[in-house]
Design a protein around this motif. Structure first.
Motif, PDB file in Angstrom:
ATOM      1  N   ILE A  37       0.838  -1.203   0.000  1.00  0.00           N
ATOM      2  CA  ILE A  37       0.000   0.000   0.000  1.00  0.00           C
ATOM      3  C   ILE A  37       0.873   1.253   0.000  1.00  0.00           C
ATOM      4  N   ILE A  38       2.018   1.184   0.666  1.00  0.00           N
ATOM      5  CA  ILE A  38       2.895   2.357   0.774  1.00  0.00           C
ATOM      6  C   ILE A  38       3.434   2.795  -0.594  1.00  0.00           C
ATOM      7  N   PRO A  39       4.079   1.898  -1.380  1.00  0.00           N
ATOM      8  CA  PRO A  39       4.540   2.369  -2.697  1.00  0.00           C
ATOM      9  C   PRO A  39       3.393   2.695  -3.641  1.00  0.00           C
ATOM     10  N   LEU A  40       2.248   2.021  -3.479  1.00  0.00           N
ATOM     11  CA  LEU A  40       1.105   2.328  -4.329  1.00  0.00           C
ATOM     12  C   LEU A  40       0.610   3.750  -4.076  1.00  0.00           C
ATOM     13  N   ILE A  41       0.448   4.124  -2.834  1.00  0.00           N
ATOM     14  CA  ILE A  41       0.008   5.488  -2.502  1.00  0.00           C
ATOM     15  C   ILE A  41       1.061   6.505  -2.915  1.00  0.00           C
ATOM     16  N   ALA A  42       2.342   6.181  -2.704  1.00  0.00           N
ATOM     17  CA  ALA A  42       3.417   7.095  -3.098  1.00  0.00           C
ATOM     18  C   ALA A  42       3.413   7.311  -4.608  1.00  0.00           C
ATOM     19  N   GLY A  43       3.140   6.263  -5.381  1.00  0.00           N
ATOM     20  CA  GLY A  43       3.098   6.396  -6.834  1.00  0.00           C
ATOM     21  C   GLY A  43       1.892   7.173  -7.315  1.00  0.00           C
ATOM     22  N   ILE A  44       0.746   6.922  -6.701  1.00  0.00           N
ATOM     23  CA  ILE A  44      -0.481   7.606  -7.125  1.00  0.00           C
ATOM     24  C   ILE A  44      -0.439   9.092  -6.770  1.00  0.00           C
ATOM     25  N   THR A  45       0.032   9.410  -5.569  1.00  0.00           N
ATOM     26  CA  THR A  45       0.036  10.808  -5.134  1.00  0.00           C
ATOM     27  C   THR A  45       1.283  11.565  -5.574  1.00  0.00           C
ATOM     28  N   ASN A  46       2.281  10.837  -6.104  1.00  0.00           N
ATOM     29  CA  ASN A  46       3.546  11.434  -6.527  1.00  0.00           C
ATOM     30  C   ASN A  46       4.253  12.113  -5.357  1.00  0.00           C
ATOM     31  N   PHE A  47       4.143  11.497  -4.186  1.00  0.00           N
ATOM     32  CA  PHE A  47       4.792  11.997  -2.976  1.00  0.00           C
ATOM     33  C   PHE A  47       5.486  10.833  -2.295  1.00  0.00           C
ATOM     34  N   CYS A  48       6.750  10.991  -1.995  1.00  0.00           N
ATOM     35  CA  CYS A  48       7.518   9.937  -1.345  1.00  0.00           C
ATOM     36  C   CYS A  48       8.092  10.471  -0.042  1.00  0.00           C
TER      37      CYS A  48
END
Length: 64
Positions: A37-48
């Motif tokens: 879920i963490i990399p998925l949300i980071a990819g969708i929101t473009n925030f890491c």
């Protein structure tokens, strides 16, 4: 070096990785794989958050 291409690749990679980990969690029943879920949300929101902490992923502010 074109930083926008690198950012686009990382974003797509994170979405694919996150989706793959979540699918693997559903198939195998291993709850640890829901960490996808963490990399998925980071990819969708473009925030890491890791990039924010390490300052290694920053793009140039004004590319003209």
């Amino acid at each position: 070096m074109d930083f926008n291409k690198i950012r686009k690749f990382c974003r797509v990679f994170r979405i694919i990785l996150g989706t793959a980990l979540i699918i693997a969690a559903v198939v195998t029943g291993t709850t640890w794989l829901y960490i996808g879920i963490i990399p998925l949300i980071a990819g969708i929101t473009n925030f890491c958050p890791l990039c924010l902490i390490t300052k290694k992923c920053d793009l140039p502010q004004n590319q003209e």
